[in-house]
Design a protein around this motif. Structure first.
Motif, short mmCIF file in Angstrom:
data_model
loop_
_atom_site.label_atom_id
_atom_site.label_comp_id
_atom_site.label_asym_id
_atom_site.label_seq_id
_atom_site.Cartn_x
_atom_site.Cartn_y
_atom_site.Cartn_z
N GLN A 407 0.83 -1.21 0.00
CA GLN A 407 0.00 0.00 0.00
C GLN A 407 0.86 1.27 0.00
O GLN A 407 0.58 2.22 -0.71
CB GLN A 407 -0.94 0.01 1.21
CG GLN A 407 -2.09 -1.00 1.16
CD GLN A 407 -1.65 -2.39 1.58
OE1 GLN A 407 -0.55 -2.56 2.10
NE2 GLN A 407 -2.51 -3.38 1.34
N GLU A 408 1.93 1.24 0.81
CA GLU A 408 2.82 2.41 0.87
C GLU A 408 3.54 2.63 -0.45
O GLU A 408 3.70 3.77 -0.91
CB GLU A 408 3.84 2.25 2.01
CG GLU A 408 3.24 2.42 3.39
CD GLU A 408 4.29 2.21 4.46
OE1 GLU A 408 4.79 3.22 4.98
OE2 GLU A 408 4.62 1.05 4.76
N ASN A 410 2.45 1.67 -3.44
CA ASN A 410 1.44 2.15 -4.40
C ASN A 410 1.14 3.63 -4.18
O ASN A 410 1.00 4.40 -5.14
CB ASN A 410 0.15 1.34 -4.26
CG ASN A 410 0.28 -0.07 -4.83
OD1 ASN A 410 1.18 -0.32 -5.64
ND2 ASN A 410 -0.58 -0.98 -4.41
N ARG A 411 1.04 4.02 -2.89
CA ARG A 411 0.72 5.41 -2.58
C ARG A 411 1.83 6.34 -3.06
O ARG A 411 1.58 7.38 -3.65
CB ARG A 411 0.52 5.57 -1.07
CG ARG A 411 0.00 6.95 -0.66
CD ARG A 411 -0.04 7.12 0.85
NE ARG A 411 -0.78 6.05 1.48
CZ ARG A 411 -0.31 5.29 2.45
NH1 ARG A 411 0.90 5.48 2.93
NH2 ARG A 411 -1.05 4.33 2.97
N LEU A 412 3.10 5.94 -2.83
CA LEU A 412 4.23 6.77 -3.26
C LEU A 412 4.24 6.91 -4.78
O LEU A 412 4.41 8.02 -5.30
CB LEU A 412 5.55 6.14 -2.78
CG LEU A 412 6.82 6.83 -3.30
CD1 LEU A 412 6.91 8.26 -2.82
CD2 LEU A 412 8.06 6.05 -2.91
N LYS A 414 1.75 6.59 -6.88
CA LYS A 414 0.61 7.39 -7.32
C LYS A 414 0.87 8.88 -7.08
O LYS A 414 0.61 9.72 -7.95
CB LYS A 414 -0.65 6.95 -6.56
CG LYS A 414 -1.91 7.70 -6.98
CD LYS A 414 -3.12 7.21 -6.18
CE LYS A 414 -4.37 8.00 -6.57
NZ LYS A 414 -5.55 7.58 -5.77
N GLN A 415 1.38 9.22 -5.89
CA GLN A 415 1.65 10.62 -5.57
C GLN A 415 2.77 11.18 -6.45
O GLN A 415 2.72 12.33 -6.87
CB GLN A 415 2.01 10.76 -4.09
CG GLN A 415 0.82 10.52 -3.17
CD GLN A 415 1.22 10.48 -1.71
OE1 GLN A 415 2.39 10.28 -1.39
NE2 GLN A 415 0.26 10.67 -0.83
N GLN A 418 1.26 11.96 -9.78
CA GLN A 418 0.46 13.19 -9.71
C GLN A 418 1.36 14.42 -9.66
O GLN A 418 1.11 15.42 -10.32
CB GLN A 418 -0.45 13.16 -8.49
CG GLN A 418 -1.58 12.15 -8.58
CD GLN A 418 -2.32 11.98 -7.27
OE1 GLN A 418 -1.83 12.35 -6.20
NE2 GLN A 418 -3.51 11.39 -7.34
N ASN A 436 2.86 17.40 -0.85
CA ASN A 436 1.87 16.35 -1.08
C ASN A 436 2.49 14.95 -0.87
O ASN A 436 1.81 14.01 -0.46
CB ASN A 436 1.33 16.43 -2.51
CG ASN A 436 0.50 17.67 -2.72
OD1 ASN A 436 -0.13 18.16 -1.78
ND2 ASN A 436 0.51 18.21 -3.93
N ARG A 439 2.21 13.59 2.85
CA ARG A 439 0.95 13.18 3.48
C ARG A 439 0.82 11.67 3.52
O ARG A 439 0.98 10.99 2.52
CB ARG A 439 -0.22 13.79 2.71
CG ARG A 439 -0.32 15.29 2.94
CD ARG A 439 -1.52 15.85 2.23
NE ARG A 439 -1.47 17.30 2.30
CZ ARG A 439 -1.92 18.09 1.36
NH1 ARG A 439 -2.44 17.59 0.27
NH2 ARG A 439 -1.85 19.40 1.50
N GLY A 440 0.49 11.17 4.66
CA GLY A 440 0.23 9.74 4.79
C GLY A 440 1.46 8.88 4.89
O GLY A 440 1.36 7.67 5.08
N MET A 441 2.67 9.48 4.74
CA MET A 441 3.87 8.66 4.79
C MET A 441 4.33 8.50 6.23
O MET A 441 3.94 9.23 7.12
CB MET A 441 5.00 9.33 3.96
CG MET A 441 4.64 9.51 2.50
SD MET A 441 4.11 7.99 1.68
CE MET A 441 5.62 7.04 1.74
#
Length: 446
Positions: A407-408, A410-412, A414-415, A418, A436, A439-441
């Motif tokens: 998940q981490e 994938n999030r990195l 994706k960000q 973006q 941005n 956030r969430g890291m």
């Protein structure tokens, strides 16, 4: 730093922002609350009383009672007096000798050795000086070795004589070496000592008289509060030093030393230490510190730190890659390194007006980029340069290799994607989307 004082002062000014008529009594009540806030911040009692008396006198003299926005006027008066209290203007080092000599003094554990390295690094990097560090702490076990380690970290040579206990001879030999080898600044690190230790005070006094330094700096741990001010006065009576260095100003300090020391010893604060890194040193600007105390941020210092890390040629190279949508994870890693060199992340954020208060209860670890870096460094060179090839199996391998989860990763990714799109639209610098990414890291938690 100064968080509690900032909150208390903000509450004090709200007395003047009430709906009722502004009166001389309200002004007196506000300043009484301001004085309490200063005392709670460990400011010297006489300094706090003199400060509020001066503000009151000026407020009434400016007819604050009939002003359109008396609350704002009071904030300005307090700001100006805070800056004046801390010295008014920044005080630079006066390095006129050939070589220039800087003598460090202070209590044991105040951070002299580390600060000597930071100062050498700053003079080397920003003023293109050629410094030489001198190990004159001949009493503390491993002190000489510590200075050698610090010197190696910043790429500055260290003169030491491990078999000698004569600090005057050591310093004079170092100065001769500096003249022979073309070093233009000699920074003499000395042993920590108590002002009541007559023998040790005589030693540093004799050392100063022997080497005639351009600058004698008193290094003090700001965490010690009012004790720091009292110690500074005792040292100044003997050494007549030229300026003060406040270390550990990034810690849980109430700020009393920074606000009182200038008035008590009538010597300027020249530098502050704001972290453990060798780059964590700032010239002390009283007006900017007053801005931060009153929650106004410090954009000027933030921009200056960014400019120090700014490489024009690198920026042009990045802009071309961004325009071609070729900005990759290798480029991103370089941008992270630049931000890390600017200093403590929470300290940087507090320089932005209004942000410091928002981050009061947020624990931003200085290793906030750690998981991001671990993920990127677990990629192969080909994957870093071509993010589009990162399929599911590659992402699973990266998660396992970086000690994170899918998940981490994938999030990195994706960000990052973006951010890359946004940067291409703006065709701006690489730091624009960094907020941005945070956030969430890991490393940012409530």
């Amino acid at each position: 730093m100064f968080e509690n004082l900032s909150e208390r002062l903000e509450r004090s000014f709200k007395i003047l922002k009430g709906e009722g008529k502004i009166t001389e009594i309200n002004v007196a009540e506000t300043l009484k609350d301001v004085r309490r806030a200063l005392l709670d911040a460990d400011v010297n009692y006489k300094v706090a009383k003199q400060f509020t008396d001066t503000v009151k006198q000026k407020a009434l003299g400016m007819n604050v009672l009939t002003a359109v926005k008396p609350g704002q006027l009071m904030v300005k008066l307090v700001h100006d007096e805070l800056a004046k209290l801390m010295g008014g203007e920044a005080a630079e080092l006066k390095l006129q000798g050939r070589p220039s000599i800087i003598l460090m003094s202070g209590l044991q554990g105040s951070g002299k050795t580390t600060f000597s390295g930071k100062l050498a690094n700053m003079l080397k990097q920003k003023q293109h000086k050629k410094p030489l560090l001198v190990a004159c702490d001949v009493y503390r076990p491993a002190a000489i070795q510590q200075l050698h380690v610090v010197g190696e970290q910043v790429g500055v040579p260290v003169w030491s004589e491990p078999d000698s206990k004569n600090v005057i001879d050591i310093a004079n030999h170092a100065i001769q070496e500096a003249k022979a080898k073309g070093y233009d600044v000699v920074i003499v690190d000395t042993a920590g000592r108590l002002a009541v230790d007559e023998e040790m005070m005589n030693e540093i006094e004799a050392l100063k008289n022997a080497i005639h330094p351009d600058e004698t700096l008193f290094v003090v741990d700001s965490m010690t509060g009012q004790d720091a001010v009292n110690t500074a006065k005792e040292f100044n009576d003997r050494l007549d030093f030229d300026g003060v260095v406040l270390t550990k100003l990034d810690g849980d300090t109430r700020g009393g030393a920074a606000l009182s020391i200038r008035t008590v010893v009538t010597k300027p604060i020249k530098f502050v230490g704001t972290g453990e890194k060798m780059e964590a040193i700032d010239m002390f600007h009283p007006d900017r510190m007053a801005d931060r105390i009153l929650g106004m941020g410090d954009i000027v210092s933030l921009v200056e730190r960014a400019q120090e890390q700014y490489d024009e040629e690198e920026a042009r190279r990045l802009q071309k890659k961004i325009q071609k949508n070729k900005f990759d994870f290798d480029d991103f890693l370089k941008q992270i390194e630049q931000i890390k060199k600017m200093g403590n992340i929470k300290d940087l954020a507090s320089m932005i007006p209004g942000v410091g208060k928002q981050l009061k209860d947020v624990d931003i670890d200085d290793n906030a980029f750690k998981s991001i870096e671990a993920i990127i460094k677990s990629m192969t060179p080909k994957e870093r340069q071509n993010p589009e090839i990162l399929n599911t199996s590659r992402r699973q391998r990266i998660a396992k290799g970086s000690g994170t989860n899918i998940q981490e990763v994938n999030r990195l990714i994706k960000q990052f994607d973006q951010m890359r799109k946004m940067m291409r639209m703006l065709t701006g610098g690489g730091m624009s989307g960094m907020a941005n990414m945070m956030r969430g890291m890991r490393g940012v938690r409530h």
